[in-house]
Design a protein around this motif. Structure first.
Motif, PDB file in Angstrom:
ATOM      1  N   VAL A 142       0.969  -1.090  -0.046  1.00  0.00           N
ATOM      2  CA  VAL A 142      -0.035  -0.024  -0.035  1.00  0.00           C
ATOM      3  C   VAL A 142       0.975   1.506  -0.046  1.00  0.00           C
ATOM      4  N   LEU A 143       1.857   1.260   0.678  1.00  0.00           N
ATOM      5  CA  LEU A 143       2.754   2.470   0.889  1.00  0.00           C
ATOM      6  C   LEU A 143       3.653   2.427  -0.224  1.00  0.00           C
ATOM      7  N   ASN A 144       4.092   1.678  -0.944  1.00  0.00           N
ATOM      8  CA  ASN A 144       4.959   1.659  -2.066  1.00  0.00           C
ATOM      9  C   ASN A 144       3.883   1.978  -3.448  1.00  0.00           C
ATOM     10  N   GLY A 145       2.979   1.148  -3.406  1.00  0.00           N
ATOM     11  CA  GLY A 145       2.154   1.292  -4.850  1.00  0.00           C
ATOM     12  C   GLY A 145       0.897   2.234  -4.760  1.00  0.00           C
ATOM     13  N   VAL A 146       0.417   2.406  -3.769  1.00  0.00           N
ATOM     14  CA  VAL A 146      -0.858   3.090  -3.830  1.00  0.00           C
ATOM     15  C   VAL A 146      -0.750   4.613  -3.198  1.00  0.00           C
ATOM     16  N   VAL A 147      -0.145   4.645  -1.995  1.00  0.00           N
ATOM     17  CA  VAL A 147      -0.218   6.098  -1.493  1.00  0.00           C
ATOM     18  C   VAL A 147       0.553   7.042  -2.251  1.00  0.00           C
ATOM     19  N   PRO A 148       1.669   6.841  -2.642  1.00  0.00           N
ATOM     20  CA  PRO A 148       2.397   7.893  -3.746  1.00  0.00           C
ATOM     21  C   PRO A 148       1.490   8.384  -4.832  1.00  0.00           C
ATOM     22  N   PRO A 149       1.315   7.507  -5.808  1.00  0.00           N
ATOM     23  CA  PRO A 149       0.281   7.923  -6.980  1.00  0.00           C
ATOM     24  C   PRO A 149      -1.079   8.688  -6.526  1.00  0.00           C
ATOM     25  N   GLY A 151      -1.794  10.084  -3.550  1.00  0.00           N
ATOM     26  CA  GLY A 151      -1.244  11.342  -2.986  1.00  0.00           C
ATOM     27  C   GLY A 151      -0.856  12.503  -3.752  1.00  0.00           C
ATOM     28  N   ASN A 152       0.069  12.175  -4.880  1.00  0.00           N
ATOM     29  CA  ASN A 152       0.343  13.177  -5.909  1.00  0.00           C
ATOM     30  C   ASN A 152      -0.760  13.426  -6.530  1.00  0.00           C
ATOM     31  N   ALA A 153      -1.680  12.718  -6.871  1.00  0.00           N
ATOM     32  CA  ALA A 153      -2.938  13.085  -7.765  1.00  0.00           C
ATOM     33  C   ALA A 153      -3.545  14.316  -6.920  1.00  0.00           C
TER      34      ALA A 153
END
Ligand SMILES: O=C(O)CCC(=O)C(=O)O
Ligand SMILES: [Fe+2]
Length: 310
Positions: A142-149, A151-153
């Motif tokens: 979740v922290l590597n694959g979902v949160v960054p994209p 969060g950036n969006a």
């Protein structure tokens, strides 16, 4: 019947489709504050394993589970980690303590002594096979694959400067929770989540246990195959100068089976001090999180904006 919008993480992450999906995300945030995230890339087995291991943990005797209770945790505040029995947490004072049991963990970093950080006292593999392992594996995905994209969006929609998400979420503050609602009836009273956003993985059940407040009534947010639920928290509402809503929600679970859900509450770096784009609102993350914990666990005033919800 009103259904929540569906947003594709794959489309948000691809140059060819990003613009259009961002527009749909914007509408979802402005109108609902809640949406399904599809094409999120989390392997199904990882979710199933975490749910199965959680079910086995909750099946242990109460006295065993209580050895991992708040009193045995040394993260500040202690209520942010470990086991909480049925009727342990009260999300809304009118409803009284919630009939649910749960376990909280976070980013497990022994040397981080800041609030909401540090290491959880977790049951080992002999006692709760796969429990810590599967939950931490899911956390990493979740922290590597979902949160960054995602969060950036969201940062783009807030019109924040380039690099804003990276700057204020390295690392994020994470409250990872496992909740069990008993088959005989479980609930989480109406509240808002206090953070930036929440990712909710829920067991695939035909029930309509999770409910979302939309235009003056409760609409169901049942589990949809291969999707997770995202809802916006109070910090995002503040950062958007109230353009996006931290939408009230509740769980009313009436069986016939028990229900396991796995929310990830995502907050900025605990040391961050953030301002909305127009600078009308500023807050310190640690201060806002501690105030919310005090409201839930010490003052009995409930979670998030619960007091505004009658
Ligand atoms: O269990 C769920 O579906 C949602 C729980 C929830 O809203 C929360 O713990 O904040
Ligand atoms: Fe919630």
């Amino acid at each position: 019947m009103t259904t929540l919008p569906q947003i594709s993480l794959a489309k948000l992450s691809s140059d060819a489709t990003r613009r259009e999906e961002q527009q749909r995300l914007c509408t979802a945030c402005e109108e609902y504050g809640f949406f399904y995230l599809i094409e999120h890339g989390i392997p199904k087995e990882q979710i199933t394993q975490a749910i199965d291991a959680s079910r086995r943990f909750f099946a242990l005797p109460l006295a065993t589970k209580e050895r991992y209770g708040h009193a045995f945790q040394n993260v500040h505040p202690t209520t942010a980690r470990g086991y909480s029995p049925l009727h342990g947490e009260m999300l809304h004072p009118e409803a009284g303590p919630d009939p649910k049991e749960m376990f909280d963990l976070g980013i497990e970093n022994e040397s981080d002594r800041r609030p909401f950080a540090g290491r959880t006292r977790l049951p080992d593999d002999a006692l709760a096979p796969g429990f810590a392992r599967s939950l931490l594996a899911l956390q990493a995905t979740v922290l590597n694959g979902v949160v960054p994209p995602l969060g950036n969006a969201l940062a783009d929609l807030l019109d924040m400067e380039k690099g804003w998400f990276q700057r204020h979420f390295s690392p994020p503050t994470v409250l990872q929770r496992v909740i069990r609602y008993p088959s005989t009836g479980g609930a989480a009273a109406k509240h808002t989540d206090n953070g930036f956003f929440t990712l909710l993985l829920q067991e695939e059940l035909p029930t309509r246990s999770l409910q979302v407040w939309f235009h003056g009534r409760w609409i169901p947010a049942p589990s949809l195959p291969d999707s997770l639920v995202v809802n916006l928290g109070d910090m995002l509402q503040v950062l958007s100068d109230n353009r996006f809503k931290s939408t009230p929600h509740q769980v009313v679970h009436s069986g016939p089976a028990e229900r396991i859900s796995l929310p990830f509450f995502i907050y900025p770096d605990i040391d961050a001090r953030l301002a909305s784009r127009q600078g009308n609102h500023t807050f310190g993350v640690a201060e806002m999180m501690l105030r919310n914990y005090e409201s839930i666990w010490e003052k009995g005033n409930g979670a998030g904006r619960a007091r505004e919800l009658q």
